[in-house]
Design a protein around this motif. Structure first.
Motif, PDB file in Angstrom:
ATOM      1  N   GLY A 100       0.747  -0.991   0.006  1.00 45.65           N
ATOM      2  CA  GLY A 100      -0.039   0.018   0.032  1.00 45.65           C
ATOM      3  C   GLY A 100       0.902   1.085   0.067  1.00 45.65           C
ATOM      4  N   CYS A 121      -0.630  -3.154   3.916  1.00 49.98           N
ATOM      5  CA  CYS A 121      -1.171  -1.946   3.890  1.00 49.98           C
ATOM      6  C   CYS A 121      -1.494  -1.486   5.296  1.00 49.98           C
ATOM      7  N   THR A 179      -3.479   1.113   7.789  1.00 50.21           N
ATOM      8  CA  THR A 179      -4.860   1.679   7.538  1.00 50.21           C
ATOM      9  C   THR A 179      -5.031   2.860   8.520  1.00 50.21           C
ATOM     10  N   LEU A 197      -6.368  -1.139   0.243  1.00 46.77           N
ATOM     11  CA  LEU A 197      -6.117  -2.385   0.647  1.00 46.77           C
ATOM     12  C   LEU A 197      -7.195  -3.381  -0.025  1.00 46.77           C
ATOM     13  N   THR A 233      -2.928 -11.025   3.879  1.00 45.70           N
ATOM     14  CA  THR A 233      -3.133  -9.275   4.062  1.00 45.70           C
ATOM     15  C   THR A 233      -2.323  -9.328   5.483  1.00 45.70           C
ATOM     16  N   ILE A 268      -1.784  -6.046   7.863  1.00 49.32           N
ATOM     17  CA  ILE A 268      -2.000  -4.765   8.441  1.00 49.32           C
ATOM     18  C   ILE A 268      -1.335  -4.299   9.480  1.00 49.32           C
TER      19      ILE A 268
END
Length: 280
Positions: free
Chosen positions: A5, A51, A53, A62, A79, A81
């Motif tokens: 990201g 990514c 956030t 994302l 994924t 985060i």
């Protein structure tokens, strides 16, 4: 392949190096009306979307990266985060409010096979995802940023709930004690903090937390310490909104150290090693 990201490019590059996997050349664009678009190369095998956030638009990016990975041929989408926004909204605190962390976790789950968070503020948030999810502890990495010559150090968490963070940094550093402040929260902005029982007079103090947002609570914690030698501030997620750094400096913090889950000037160490271990 590592897909970054726009807010996590440094961490994604460090993770690619740790894993020995290619780092995709992701393109980020905007249409005239402000809508986002990402573009990625073909993917052969696993795609790891990295990514943080910190804002609403990061969630859109994302979700786009996850969908693009599927379209590009990924056999598996993981994924990561590093910093999960809305994780503190883990309950409906007033009638009619959403459980925002749950809503966003469910949305993210639709486009991935599994999720890794990093020191998510409330670990129960991981249960909101509908795919296998693990929470990575990157706090020990903060020890590598600290001076080698700390004098009889005390590693202090801002409250009892964060004592495990202080202990993990202490364990990674080596010598020292671990303790916490007694914190009583009366509202979102009204917090009472009392000094810990450990004598810090003439000792170096390392205050450890998962996230520093405005710096107000951390500054107050520093101010109630009794005659420490030096005070260092460490956190996994250096959000540092507004004048947080000024508050901490005025409170007596000699230096602030954070990881690259949120990429700031104080991001002295990378969470990549901890994330890579969870991905291997």
């Amino acid at each position: 392949m590592i897909l970054s990201g726009s807010s996590s490019q440094g961490l994604a590059a460090a993770l690619a190096a740790e894993l020995g996997e290619p780092l995709a050349d992701v393109e980020y664009e905007r249409f005239p009306d402000g809508e986002r678009l990402v573009r990625i190369p073909p993917v052969d095998g696993r795609a790891v979307v990295v990514c943080s956030t910190t804002g609403d638009e990061d969630y859109v990016e994302l979700l786009q990266l996850q969908d693009a990975a599927r379209e590009a041929g990924a056999s598996e989408v993981v994924t990561v985060i590093p910093y999960m926004g809305y994780a503190r909204q883990d309950d409906a605190f007033e009638p009619g409010e959403p459980v925002s962390a749950r809503a966003l976790a469910r949305a993210v789950s639709t486009g991935t096979d599994r999720v890794l968070t990093v020191n998510v503020h409330e670990t129960g948030v991981c249960d909101f995802f509908t795919v296998p999810t693990a929470n990575v502890n990157a706090a020990p990495r903060l020890a590598a940023a600290l001076p080698d010559d700390l004098r009889d150090p005390v590693f202090v968490a801002p409250d009892a709930g964060a004592i495990h963070l202080a202990q993990s940094v202490r364990d990674a550093y080596g010598p020292g004690d671990a303790d916490y402040f007694e914190k009583t929260r009366h509202s979102g902005t009204d917090v009472d903090i009392e000094p810990s029982d450990t004598d810090v007079t003439g000792r170096d103090v390392v205050v450890v937390d998962d996230i520093i947002a405005t710096g107000s609570t951390m500054s107050e914690a520093i101010s109630v310490l009794d005659a420490p030698e030096r005070v260092y501030v460490t956190c996994v997620h250096p959000l540092l909104a507004g004048n947080a750094r000024t508050k901490l400096a005025n409170a007596g913090a000699e230096k602030i150290y954070g990881t690259d889950t949120i990429e700031r000037a104080v991001s002295e160490v990378s969470a990549a090693e901890a994330v890579a271990a969870a991905l291997s």
